[in-house]
Design a protein around this motif. Structure first.
Motif, PDB file in Angstrom:
ATOM      1  N   SER A  14       0.814  -1.109  -0.114  1.00 62.79           N
ATOM      2  CA  SER A  14      -0.035  -0.033  -0.145  1.00 62.79           C
ATOM      3  C   SER A  14       0.968   1.003   0.007  1.00 62.79           C
ATOM      4  O   SER A  14       2.021   1.180   0.473  1.00 62.79           O
ATOM      5  CB  SER A  14      -0.758   0.247   1.435  1.00 62.79           C
ATOM      6  N   ARG A  15       0.467   2.554  -0.642  1.00 66.22           N
ATOM      7  CA  ARG A  15       1.136   3.728  -0.303  1.00 66.22           C
ATOM      8  C   ARG A  15       1.224   4.100   1.202  1.00 66.22           C
ATOM      9  O   ARG A  15       2.129   4.813   1.450  1.00 66.22           O
ATOM     10  CB  ARG A  15       0.337   4.570  -1.269  1.00 66.22           C
ATOM     11  N   PHE A  16      -0.036   3.873   1.829  1.00 70.78           N
ATOM     12  CA  PHE A  16       0.057   4.565   3.129  1.00 70.78           C
ATOM     13  C   PHE A  16      -0.099   3.255   4.164  1.00 70.78           C
ATOM     14  O   PHE A  16      -0.648   2.216   3.600  1.00 70.78           O
ATOM     15  CB  PHE A  16      -1.209   5.440   3.350  1.00 70.78           C
ATOM     16  N   ILE A  17       0.210   3.689   5.282  1.00 74.62           N
ATOM     17  CA  ILE A  17       0.111   2.746   6.454  1.00 74.62           C
ATOM     18  C   ILE A  17      -0.533   3.722   7.531  1.00 74.62           C
ATOM     19  O   ILE A  17      -0.026   4.699   7.842  1.00 74.62           O
ATOM     20  CB  ILE A  17       1.052   2.143   7.013  1.00 74.62           C
ATOM     21  N   ALA A  18      -1.425   2.936   8.377  1.00 75.51           N
ATOM     22  CA  ALA A  18      -2.330   3.860   9.579  1.00 75.51           C
ATOM     23  C   ALA A  18      -1.676   3.092  10.694  1.00 75.51           C
ATOM     24  O   ALA A  18      -1.713   2.108  10.998  1.00 75.51           O
ATOM     25  CB  ALA A  18      -3.670   4.026   9.484  1.00 75.51           C
ATOM     26  N   PHE A  19      -1.583   3.856  11.961  1.00 78.73           N
ATOM     27  CA  PHE A  19      -1.354   3.543  13.397  1.00 78.73           C
ATOM     28  C   PHE A  19      -2.043   4.262  14.155  1.00 78.73           C
ATOM     29  O   PHE A  19      -2.325   5.708  14.033  1.00 78.73           O
ATOM     30  CB  PHE A  19       0.041   3.601  13.558  1.00 78.73           C
ATOM     31  N   PHE A  20      -2.610   3.534  15.084  1.00 80.43           N
ATOM     32  CA  PHE A  20      -3.570   4.184  16.263  1.00 80.43           C
ATOM     33  C   PHE A  20      -3.243   3.783  17.572  1.00 80.43           C
ATOM     34  O   PHE A  20      -2.632   2.784  17.961  1.00 80.43           O
ATOM     35  CB  PHE A  20      -4.891   4.547  15.886  1.00 80.43           C
ATOM     36  N   ASP A  21      -3.376   4.930  18.537  1.00 84.97           N
ATOM     37  CA  ASP A  21      -3.322   4.793  20.030  1.00 84.97           C
ATOM     38  C   ASP A  21      -4.263   5.557  20.733  1.00 84.97           C
ATOM     39  O   ASP A  21      -4.878   6.618  20.111  1.00 84.97           O
ATOM     40  CB  ASP A  21      -1.965   4.693  20.301  1.00 84.97           C
ATOM     41  N   GLU A  22      -4.529   5.583  21.854  1.00 87.79           N
ATOM     42  CA  GLU A  22      -5.480   5.898  22.459  1.00 87.79           C
ATOM     43  C   GLU A  22      -4.905   6.541  23.912  1.00 87.79           C
ATOM     44  O   GLU A  22      -3.758   6.274  24.486  1.00 87.79           O
ATOM     45  CB  GLU A  22      -6.826   5.301  22.988  1.00 87.79           C
ATOM     46  N   CYS A  23      -5.700   7.695  24.295  1.00 85.98           N
ATOM     47  CA  CYS A  23      -5.282   8.229  25.689  1.00 85.98           C
ATOM     48  C   CYS A  23      -6.424   8.135  26.599  1.00 85.98           C
ATOM     49  O   CYS A  23      -7.677   8.799  26.040  1.00 85.98           O
ATOM     50  CB  CYS A  23      -4.666   9.751  25.478  1.00 85.98           C
ATOM     51  N   GLY A  24      -6.340   7.924  27.996  1.00 86.28           N
ATOM     52  CA  GLY A  24      -7.630   7.831  28.761  1.00 86.28           C
ATOM     53  C   GLY A  24      -8.424   6.589  28.551  1.00 86.28           C
ATOM     54  O   GLY A  24      -7.951   5.885  27.700  1.00 86.28           O
ATOM     55  N   ASP A  25      -9.106   6.246  29.438  1.00 85.59           N
ATOM     56  CA  ASP A  25     -10.239   5.176  29.287  1.00 85.59           C
ATOM     57  C   ASP A  25     -11.450   5.549  28.731  1.00 85.59           C
ATOM     58  O   ASP A  25     -11.978   6.601  28.743  1.00 85.59           O
ATOM     59  CB  ASP A  25     -10.192   4.510  30.509  1.00 85.59           C
ATOM     60  N   ASP A  75     -10.521  14.609  36.781  1.00 82.98           N
ATOM     61  CA  ASP A  75      -9.437  15.271  36.259  1.00 82.98           C
ATOM     62  C   ASP A  75      -9.186  15.052  34.895  1.00 82.98           C
ATOM     63  O   ASP A  75      -8.221  15.652  34.126  1.00 82.98           O
ATOM     64  CB  ASP A  75      -8.206  15.082  37.409  1.00 82.98           C
ATOM     65  N   PHE A  76      -9.592  13.989  34.412  1.00 79.19           N
ATOM     66  CA  PHE A  76      -9.277  13.582  33.070  1.00 79.19           C
ATOM     67  C   PHE A  76     -10.541  12.932  32.276  1.00 79.19           C
ATOM     68  O   PHE A  76     -10.653  11.598  32.125  1.00 79.19           O
ATOM     69  CB  PHE A  76      -8.014  12.488  32.927  1.00 79.19           C
ATOM     70  N   PRO A  77     -11.583  13.635  32.243  1.00 75.32           N
ATOM     71  CA  PRO A  77     -13.000  13.058  31.673  1.00 75.32           C
ATOM     72  C   PRO A  77     -12.903  12.900  30.327  1.00 75.32           C
ATOM     73  O   PRO A  77     -13.972  13.311  29.591  1.00 75.32           O
ATOM     74  CB  PRO A  77     -13.824  14.122  32.336  1.00 75.32           C
ATOM     75  N   LEU A  78     -12.269  12.316  29.477  1.00 75.84           N
ATOM     76  CA  LEU A  78     -11.648  12.475  27.988  1.00 75.84           C
ATOM     77  C   LEU A  78     -11.461  10.852  27.814  1.00 75.84           C
ATOM     78  O   LEU A  78     -10.739  10.391  28.170  1.00 75.84           O
ATOM     79  CB  LEU A  78     -10.933  13.356  27.478  1.00 75.84           C
ATOM     80  N   PHE A  79     -11.779  10.486  26.314  1.00 72.81           N
ATOM     81  CA  PHE A  79     -11.227   9.652  25.779  1.00 72.81           C
ATOM     82  C   PHE A  79     -10.732  10.391  24.371  1.00 72.81           C
ATOM     83  O   PHE A  79     -11.254  10.826  23.893  1.00 72.81           O
ATOM     84  CB  PHE A  79     -12.220   8.492  25.479  1.00 72.81           C
ATOM     85  N   ARG A 135       3.456   8.658  28.934  1.00 73.70           N
ATOM     86  CA  ARG A 135       3.191   8.591  30.053  1.00 73.70           C
ATOM     87  C   ARG A 135       4.624   8.575  31.057  1.00 73.70           C
ATOM     88  O   ARG A 135       4.810   9.243  31.935  1.00 73.70           O
ATOM     89  CB  ARG A 135       2.306   7.730  30.662  1.00 73.70           C
ATOM     90  N   ASP A 136       5.621   7.355  30.434  1.00 78.31           N
ATOM     91  CA  ASP A 136       6.752   7.141  31.068  1.00 78.31           C
ATOM     92  C   ASP A 136       7.573   8.475  30.862  1.00 78.31           C
ATOM     93  O   ASP A 136       8.382   8.667  31.914  1.00 78.31           O
ATOM     94  CB  ASP A 136       7.324   6.048  30.335  1.00 78.31           C
ATOM     95  N   ILE A 137       7.677   9.051  29.876  1.00 82.28           N
ATOM     96  CA  ILE A 137       8.454  10.161  29.781  1.00 82.28           C
ATOM     97  C   ILE A 137       7.993  11.362  30.720  1.00 82.28           C
ATOM     98  O   ILE A 137       8.935  11.883  31.277  1.00 82.28           O
ATOM     99  CB  ILE A 137       8.167  10.772  28.001  1.00 82.28           C
ATOM    100  N   ALA A 142      -5.117  15.913  24.450  1.00 84.19           N
ATOM    101  CA  ALA A 142      -5.851  15.854  25.573  1.00 84.19           C
ATOM    102  C   ALA A 142      -5.889  17.113  26.544  1.00 84.19           C
ATOM    103  O   ALA A 142      -6.851  17.665  26.955  1.00 84.19           O
ATOM    104  CB  ALA A 142      -5.720  14.530  26.496  1.00 84.19           C
ATOM    105  N   ARG A 143      -4.677  17.367  26.797  1.00 88.64           N
ATOM    106  CA  ARG A 143      -4.169  18.709  27.784  1.00 88.64           C
ATOM    107  C   ARG A 143      -4.652  19.739  27.186  1.00 88.64           C
ATOM    108  O   ARG A 143      -5.264  20.722  27.770  1.00 88.64           O
ATOM    109  CB  ARG A 143      -2.893  18.668  27.892  1.00 88.64           C
ATOM    110  N   HIS A 144      -4.700  20.025  25.751  1.00 87.49           N
ATOM    111  CA  HIS A 144      -5.189  21.054  25.014  1.00 87.49           C
ATOM    112  C   HIS A 144      -6.556  21.316  25.292  1.00 87.49           C
ATOM    113  O   HIS A 144      -7.326  22.575  25.702  1.00 87.49           O
ATOM    114  CB  HIS A 144      -4.754  21.311  23.638  1.00 87.49           C
ATOM    115  N   ILE A 145      -7.354  20.269  25.191  1.00 84.50           N
ATOM    116  CA  ILE A 145      -9.103  20.234  25.333  1.00 84.50           C
ATOM    117  C   ILE A 145      -9.403  20.571  26.787  1.00 84.50           C
ATOM    118  O   ILE A 145     -10.168  21.405  27.016  1.00 84.50           O
ATOM    119  CB  ILE A 145      -9.490  18.864  24.784  1.00 84.50           C
TER     120      ILE A 145
END
Length: 257
Positions: free
Chosen positions: A14-25, A34-38, A76-78, A222-225
């Protein structure tokens, strides 16, 4: 969902590849005040750029601080300076590290899609009928991703996600392929069915750089929101990678205030 070719065995990459990850539950029953976001972050890269530029530069960055490239750049580790990132307890090292990784994130070639669900507002509006935040975020992200693919005239896009556990992965896989088959409330299934998007789950220990890019983008967004008035250098860096066109963009916050 890969297809065989009678003449050469397999289709070209493929020309492109996508990767994803999440923050929050994605829980709607126990919402952290204190973190009402997904937040779901997806990065799309051109395969050649990933091979020739992103991987070498990310590995070179790691080798400036460690003796091997097997370090997983986890936001998070950083932030907590834990594990291999305990080197960041040294203020001079931390300053240099943050400056270099910011410059790297700014210049690497990738397109970013971020969807954030305000969980408390979502529950307030929809109550017990509120859609699972992960499912909802994936729908919005896939709608914008579809626009990206159509605008580039592409249909084949491998998608890589970090493995979270058998049950979680199975649930995500079901929602993912349901979207590709049936569409969403806003986009008919006919358009999605033109895409060939094999989904693969990879363990964190496999050190997938594309997933790490998505992780490094998610938390600053997330922090910006949560507080758009607080200085946020990391967000200022990653926001320039958002997908943008006349009729779609890679930034979605739901519900909007």
């Amino acid at each position: 969902m890969a297809h065989l070719s009678s003449s050469v065995g397999v289709l070209p990459p493929s020309r492109f590849i996508a990767f994803f990850d999440e923050c929050g539950d994605h829980s709607l029953t126990k919402i952290d005040p204190d973190f009402p976001l997904f937040v779901l972050a997806m990065v799309v890269v051109e395969r050649e750029a990933y091979q020739d530029e992103i991987l070498p530069k990310m590995n070179a960055f790691k080798l400036r601080y460690w003796n091997h490239e097997g370090i997983n750049l986890h936001s998070r580790d950083i932030r907590l300076a834990q594990g291999p990132f305990s080197i960041l307890l040294n203020a001079q090292v931390r300053t240099r590290f943050i400056t270099e990784i910011s410059e790297l994130m700014e210049t690497l070639p990738f397109t970013l899609f971020v969807t954030a669900i305000r969980k408390s507002a979502h529950v307030d509006r929809h109550g017990t009928e509120a859609t699972n935040p992960y499912d909802l975020a994936l729908e919005f992200t896939m709608e914008n991703l579809l626009h990206f693919m159509e605008s580039h005239g592409e249909t084949h896009l491998p998608v890589v996600a970090e493995a979270r556990g058998r049950n979680e992965d199975n649930s995500l896989e079901q929602v993912f392929y349901r979207i590709l088959s049936r569409g969403t409330e806003n986009v008919p299934g006919e358009r999605f069915r033109r895409l060939d998007c094999p989904l693969a789950f990879q363990s964190k220990k496999n050190n997938i750089v594309g997933v790490q890019l998505a992780d490094l983008c998610a938390y600053p967004c997330a922090r910006h929101i949560l507080n758009s008035l607080k200085p946020n250098r990391a967000f200022e860096v990653v926001k320039n990678h958002f997908y943008s066109s006349n009729s779609a963009n890679g930034w979605k916050v739901f519900p909007s205030l």
